[in-house]
Design a protein around this motif. Structure first.
Motif, short mmCIF file in Angstrom:
data_model
loop_
_atom_site.label_atom_id
_atom_site.label_comp_id
_atom_site.label_asym_id
_atom_site.label_seq_id
_atom_site.Cartn_x
_atom_site.Cartn_y
_atom_site.Cartn_z
N GLY A 6 11.08 17.61 16.81
CA GLY A 6 11.74 17.50 14.40
C GLY A 6 10.49 16.44 13.93
N ASN A 7 11.80 16.29 12.82
CA ASN A 7 10.71 15.76 11.41
C ASN A 7 11.13 13.90 11.24
N ILE A 8 10.36 13.65 12.89
CA ILE A 8 10.16 12.18 12.65
C ILE A 8 8.92 11.52 12.23
N ASN A 9 9.00 10.48 12.15
CA ASN A 9 7.83 9.28 11.56
C ASN A 9 7.40 8.76 12.85
N TYR A 10 6.05 9.26 13.80
CA TYR A 10 6.18 8.77 14.83
C TYR A 10 4.82 7.51 15.52
N TYR A 11 5.22 6.60 13.57
CA TYR A 11 4.80 5.60 13.47
C TYR A 11 6.23 4.39 13.64
N ASP A 12 7.59 5.10 13.46
CA ASP A 12 8.69 4.73 13.29
C ASP A 12 9.83 5.06 13.83
N ILE A 13 10.36 5.63 14.63
CA ILE A 13 11.32 7.03 15.30
C ILE A 13 12.43 7.24 14.85
N ARG A 14 13.08 5.80 14.00
CA ARG A 14 14.09 5.93 13.48
C ARG A 14 14.27 6.60 12.62
N LYS A 15 13.06 6.51 11.64
CA LYS A 15 12.85 7.01 9.96
C LYS A 15 11.99 8.55 10.29
N GLU A 16 12.46 9.69 8.95
CA GLU A 16 11.83 10.89 9.39
C GLU A 16 10.72 10.44 8.43
N CYS A 17 10.24 11.77 8.23
CA CYS A 17 9.09 11.36 8.28
C CYS A 17 8.57 12.10 6.49
N GLU A 18 8.45 11.50 5.52
CA GLU A 18 8.16 11.66 4.45
C GLU A 18 7.77 12.46 3.29
N GLY A 19 7.47 13.54 3.41
CA GLY A 19 6.18 14.24 2.99
C GLY A 19 5.05 14.78 4.03
N SER A 20 3.73 14.35 3.99
CA SER A 20 2.57 14.62 5.01
C SER A 20 2.12 13.92 5.48
N LEU A 21 2.91 12.23 4.82
CA LEU A 21 2.25 11.18 5.67
C LEU A 21 2.76 10.23 6.34
N CYS A 22 3.86 11.04 6.45
CA CYS A 22 5.15 9.90 6.90
C CYS A 22 5.29 8.53 6.05
N TYR A 23 4.04 7.69 4.97
CA TYR A 23 4.85 6.57 4.74
C TYR A 23 4.06 7.21 3.00
N ASP A 24 4.35 6.17 2.02
CA ASP A 24 3.89 6.73 0.71
C ASP A 24 2.58 5.10 0.36
N PHE A 25 1.88 5.64 0.84
CA PHE A 25 0.90 4.81 0.29
C PHE A 25 0.01 4.54 -0.97
N SER A 26 0.56 5.67 -1.79
CA SER A 26 0.10 6.01 -2.53
C SER A 26 -0.28 5.24 -4.32
N ASN A 27 0.35 3.89 -4.33
CA ASN A 27 0.16 2.63 -5.20
C ASN A 27 -0.97 2.09 -4.70
N MET A 28 -1.12 1.84 -3.71
CA MET A 28 -1.99 1.29 -3.10
C MET A 28 -3.98 2.13 -3.49
N GLU A 29 -3.56 3.43 -4.04
CA GLU A 29 -5.10 4.18 -4.00
C GLU A 29 -5.39 4.16 -5.43
N LYS A 30 -4.03 3.71 -6.04
CA LYS A 30 -3.66 4.10 -7.59
C LYS A 30 -4.33 2.86 -8.19
N PHE A 31 -4.10 1.63 -7.14
CA PHE A 31 -4.29 0.18 -7.72
C PHE A 31 -6.13 -0.18 -7.34
N LEU A 32 -6.58 0.55 -6.44
CA LEU A 32 -7.94 0.06 -6.08
C LEU A 32 -8.36 0.82 -6.97
N ASN A 33 -8.08 2.50 -7.45
CA ASN A 33 -8.69 3.14 -8.29
C ASN A 33 -9.44 2.36 -10.27
#
Length: 503
Positions: free
Chosen positions: A329-356
């Motif tokens: 199902g929709n598990i986060n395979y980096y942490d099976i306690r959590k659901e995979c949110e979106g296509s990345l399982c985690y939201d790291f968008s702030n890093m790309e916004k900051f560095l760009n």
């Protein structure tokens, strides 16, 4: 008769992708790909944290033979909060730079270097993120760097940054990762020899530039696919020291977090871990484990130098993982306690916004180069490296007293603790019997159990509780304590050592 298993192996390799891709799957993102190299964008999530496309370089650069190979600038970043250091903030050495790799056509390796908030005599630590092709800035901003990024793009001090006990380097490697780049496609790396040689050349230049740190203890750390990078880099440095190639690096140890090191053993643990954690049923476990003998054969044929067999085993073995995901199902395979949110399982968008941001790129000296967290180009180039075993070079390092720490968060599926403890237990070296007989002990932080520890001589294994793939993100205080104690020579909490001595 010996050729028959090989023919059978390659025949099944041809059939397997089609059969898997045609199976019903409610989540197309995880469907098994039909073509090996088209698989990068879907399978990049197996050991990568972010997909994205990064070309090696667009502009043509002219080499100046008189220009320095390493160009570094001091950073003056405004960081909110208290640093927790007795050293004034303006005196804390924060640096970013490029190293023009010596044995390449046009490659430049980008890095951050943060001097310790504790003491300049603290060890020097280098951190390598996995992927292959994921930037170490993922760890810098979300795990163990000096600061984190707030939603308003401000930097906030990290109370548990590893720079509190070490002088730490975060490097983008292999070439094509993060801000590292080349204008020549020939600089792509396809295996650990090229990767480790580049890292060795970088470290030689780094310590030449920062010669006052050369006497400090030196440790290599990282996670995920760095389970390949780290042993290869440790062996390269060890060999360079023995053969007196250049500067003698004071290598004391290496640590791998939730890594992929011995695929033959670790892929065999996938179904067992999934069953134990309730992700799949016993019936599914029985079915999935039938794939493993073919995976094991492929890895054996891959050996240390195969190409076609290594690519084939990559497809077959990853079908074990994909089969589990189809059922989970929709598990986060980096942490099976959590659901995979979106296509990345985690939201790291702030890093790309900051560095760009233009202001940040100017401060870092990267010009208008766009930052991308993970590079499918690098990932694809390393496909035939994936199934190679990098446990084989470790025993010689242990025999010479180089410390090794393997740690793993208990809720990670992709590089789970069960596969890691199995390869550590099976490793043959002079201290293997003593290690296997060593009792399990609690790893405590503030007198509370944070993990389960097994240690003997230079080798330690730590199962970190209440953590997934990225241990320093999930358990920052425990991870910092782990590093501090390990570098000091004992992972056991000091008060317990004192109590035992009194008894």
């Amino acid at each position: 008769m010996e050729s028959r298993p090989r023919h059978y192996f390659f025949f099944l390799v041809l059939l397997l992708p089609a059969s898997l891709s045609s199976s019903s799957n409610p989540n197309p993102r995880r469907a098994y790909p039909r073509n090996l190299f088209r698989s990068a964008e879907s399978l990049i999530r197996d050991l990568n944290l972010l997909p994205g496309i990064q070309q090696l370089g667009a502009e043509i650069e002219v080499k100046d033979p008189l220009s320095p190979r390493l160009v570094e600038r001091r950073l003056d970043l405004r960081i909110l909060g208290e640093s927790g250091s007795e050293i004034p903030v303006e005196q804390l050495g924060h640096h970013a730079g490029y190293y023009r790799l010596e044995h390449t056509h046009a490659a430049k390796m980008f890095y951050f270097f943060f001097e310790s908030r504790g003491s300049s005599s603290d060890p020097v630590v280098i951190w390598l993120s996995g992927g292959p092709g994921c930037s170490s800035e993922l760890a810098l901003f979300y795990e163990n760097g000096p600061f984190k990024i707030a939603d308003n793009m401000s930097l906030i001090w990290n109370d548990y940054g590893w720079d509190k006990v070490s002088n730490i380097i975060f490097v983008d490697q292999p070439t094509g990762t993060g801000f590292s780049y080349s204008t020549d496609i020939r600089d792509l790396r396809y295996g650990e020899k090229g990767v480790s040689d580049d890292l060795y050349d970088f470290l030689q230049a780094f310590f030449k530039e920062h010669s006052h740190f050369l006497k400090n203890d030196f440790y290599i750390t990282g996670e995920s696919y760095a389970g390949h990078y780290i042993p290869a880099a440790a062996e390269r440095i060890y060999r360079g020291n023995k053969e007196k190639e250049g500067l003698q690096l004071n290598l004391k140890g290496f640590a791998i977090g939730n890594g992929l090191t011995d695929p033959a053993i670790q892929y065999g643990a996938y179904a067992d871990y999934a069953l134990e954690m309730g992700i799949i049923s016993q019936r599914a476990h029985t079915s999935i484990t039938k794939i493993y003998p073919l995976c094991e054969l492929g890895i054996k044929l891959c050996g240390s130098s195969g190409v076609i067999s290594c690519a084939a085993s990559y497809v077959v073995c990853n079908s074990i993982f994909t089969s589990i995901l189809l059922l989970a199902g929709n598990i986060n395979y980096y942490d099976i306690r959590k659901e995979c949110e979106g296509s990345l399982c985690y939201d790291f968008s702030n890093m790309e916004k900051f560095l760009n941001q233009d202001s940040v790129r100017n401060a870092l000296g990267v010009g208008n180069r766009k930052f991308v967290s993970c590079s499918p180009l690098v990932y694809e180039a390393m496909v035939t490296d994936w199934m190679k075993n990098f446990e084989v070079g470790i025993p010689a390092l242990l025999e010479d007293g180089i410390q090794l720490l393997i740690y793993a968060g208990e809720y990670d599926l992709i590089c789970n603790w069960l596969g890691n403890v199995r390869w550590v237990n099976s490793m043959e070296w002079s201290g293997s019997q003593l290690f296997n007989e060593a009792p399990l002990a609690p790893f405590t932080v503030d007198s509370k159990e944070a993990g389960v520890l097994k240690t003997s001589g230079p080798l330690s294994f730590l199962k970190m509780l209440d953590a997934g793939h990225m241990v320093p993100m999930d358990q920052p205080k425990a991870a910092l304590e782990m590093l501090r104690r390990w570098m000091k020579g004992s992972l056991i909490e000091e008060q317990y050592i004192t109590a035992a001595a009194v008894m």
